[in-house]
Design an enzyme around this catalytic site. Structure first.
Site, short mmCIF file in Angstrom:
data_model
loop_
_atom_site.label_atom_id
_atom_site.label_comp_id
_atom_site.label_asym_id
_atom_site.label_seq_id
_atom_site.Cartn_x
_atom_site.Cartn_y
_atom_site.Cartn_z
NE ARG A 153 -4.14 -1.50 2.41
CZ ARG A 153 -4.22 -2.79 2.75
NH1 ARG A 153 -3.13 -3.44 3.12
NH2 ARG A 153 -5.37 -3.44 2.71
CB ILE A 154 3.39 2.58 2.39
CG1 ILE A 154 2.39 2.62 3.56
CG2 ILE A 154 4.36 3.76 2.46
CD1 ILE A 154 3.01 2.48 4.93
CG ASP B 178 6.55 -6.52 -2.81
OD1 ASP B 178 6.59 -7.66 -2.29
OD2 ASP B 178 6.02 -5.55 -2.25
N PRO C 213 7.53 -4.48 5.19
CG PRO C 213 5.92 -6.18 5.30
CD PRO C 213 6.82 -5.44 4.35
CB ALA D 251 10.14 0.51 6.09
NE ARG D 252 7.84 -1.13 12.39
CZ ARG D 252 6.90 -0.21 12.13
NH1 ARG D 252 7.23 0.89 11.46
NH2 ARG D 252 5.67 -0.37 12.56
CG ASP E 188 9.74 8.48 10.10
OD1 ASP E 188 9.74 9.59 10.69
OD2 ASP E 188 8.81 7.66 10.21
CD GLU F 19 12.03 3.70 15.68
OE1 GLU F 19 12.52 3.43 14.59
OE2 GLU F 19 10.85 4.02 15.85
CG HIS G 84 8.38 5.66 14.06
ND1 HIS G 84 8.91 4.44 14.42
CD2 HIS G 84 7.38 5.38 13.20
CE1 HIS G 84 8.25 3.47 13.81
NE2 HIS G 84 7.31 4.02 13.05
#
Ligand code: COI
Length: 333
Positions: A158-159, A178, A209, A236-237, A261, A266, A298
């Site tokens: 989605r993002i 992907d 993810p 993302a992460r 981000d 973090e 974040h």
């Protein structure tokens, strides 16, 4: 429905109050605390809990106690669900839902902001003017234009697809990787393999993810393969990127900049204030001094739309589960 929403903030509370007003049979209550073994007892007497936190839910005690209170569902108010220990969730029969559609545009627009900030060298421009009162248009501040750039997207969900659409609309060449390819995305993105995205991107943006096999997905090898004029964006992460290798790549000019981000470690800084740079974790101390690096706390997701939707979508699923319907957004490993 009696729900306890952990990690509450005043901005979300507006929508919690609105929900209570519009659903007189429901009783949504809130706590500022994150959910952990020390705070789980607050959930006794509730039907469902809702969580929005960056800390891992990795204590078995949490799942065991929730189940012992008769709770059958943890409704995450986040897109990411990497904080959940699914072995414990299965063991204690706890269903997990997330809110993946609260606003893909929020993160996509933040990615655009990051890309333009890095591309137009605003980091060094701001440093020159704020620290040195230097307003000279130096040669190293000359930029490129977005429609000449190749934007690489790793993770076209989605993002990732919302991000691709924005850059495509600005005339950039957008390539993506992907494990699952969606033909509808080919209107604005060219699918290719991981290595090609790494090698050909001027702007490399991560939108996968986090799963443990992706830890350090971007490490020394990838930094060496990237263009040395390229920039990395991670909203993302954190653990997708190896911090030490990132710092080395920036120091050795293997890449031209980064917008972070999220970052491993973090938890020690997000939502906290510091008095001195020496109080920051070591990795941050190094990166924060680099004008070609920008941190955001974040907050890529943090828009009015997202905040509203994360409350409403999590509570909609909570209600569905309690009334025996299938949730809209169940997640599992
Ligand atoms: C997410 O929704 O996955 C986020 O990254 C937001 C964060 C506050 C948990």
């Amino acid at each position: 429905m009696k729900a306890l929403l952990y990690s509450m903030t005043p901005e979300q509370k507006v929508y919690v109050d609105q929900w209570n007003k519009e659903h007189p049979d429901d009783d949504l209550q809130t706590t500022d605390d994150d959910l952990d073994a020390k705070t789980v007892e607050q959930a006794e007497g509730f039907d469902v809990v809702s969580v929005l936190q960056v800390f891992d839910l990795d204590e078995e005690e949490v799942y065991r106690k929730l189940a012992s209170y008769g709770i059958k569902h943890i409704a995450l108010r986040s897109v990411g669900y990497n904080i959940v220990n699914f072995d414990y969730a299965h063991k204690y029969h706890l269903l997990i839902t997330n809110t993946p559609a609260y606003s893909p545009r929020a993160v996509a627009e933040n990615t655009l902001t990051s890309a333009m900030y890095l591309l137009r060298k605003w980091g060094p421009i701001l440093k020159n003017e704020r620290e040195d009162l230097n307003f000279v248009r130096e040669a190293n501040l000359m930029s490129d234009e977005i429609y000449n750039q190749t934007v690489g997207i790793i993770g076209v969900g989605r993002i990732g697809s919302a991000t691709a659409e924005i850059f495509h609309a600005l005339g950039a060449r957008v390539i993506g990787y992907d494990i699952v390819e969606n033909p509808a995305n080919e209107a604005f993105l060219e699918y290719t393999d991981f290595e090609t995205v790494i090698k050909e991107s001027d702007i490399l943006s991560l939108h996968t993810p986090f799963t443990p096999d992706l830890e350090g997905m971007i490490s020394a090898k990838e930094f060496k393969e990237m263009k040395n004029t390229a920039v990395l964006i991670n909203a993302a992460r954190g653990p997708l990127v190896d911090n030490k290798d990132l710092i080395a790549a920036l120091k050795n000019n293997e890449i031209a900049g980064a917008s972070l981000d999220v970052m491993t470690g973090e938890e020690a800084i997000v939502m906290k204030k510091f008095n001195d740079i020496s109080e920051l974790p070591e990795d941050y101390q190094e990166l924060v001094k680099m004008p070609n690096v920008v941190f955001t706390p974040h907050s890529a997701y943090y828009t009015k739309t997202s905040v509203k939707n994360m409350v409403n979508q999590s509570m909609t699923d909570a209600k569905r589960v309690l009334s025996g319907e299938k949730p809209v957004y169940p997640v599992d490993e």
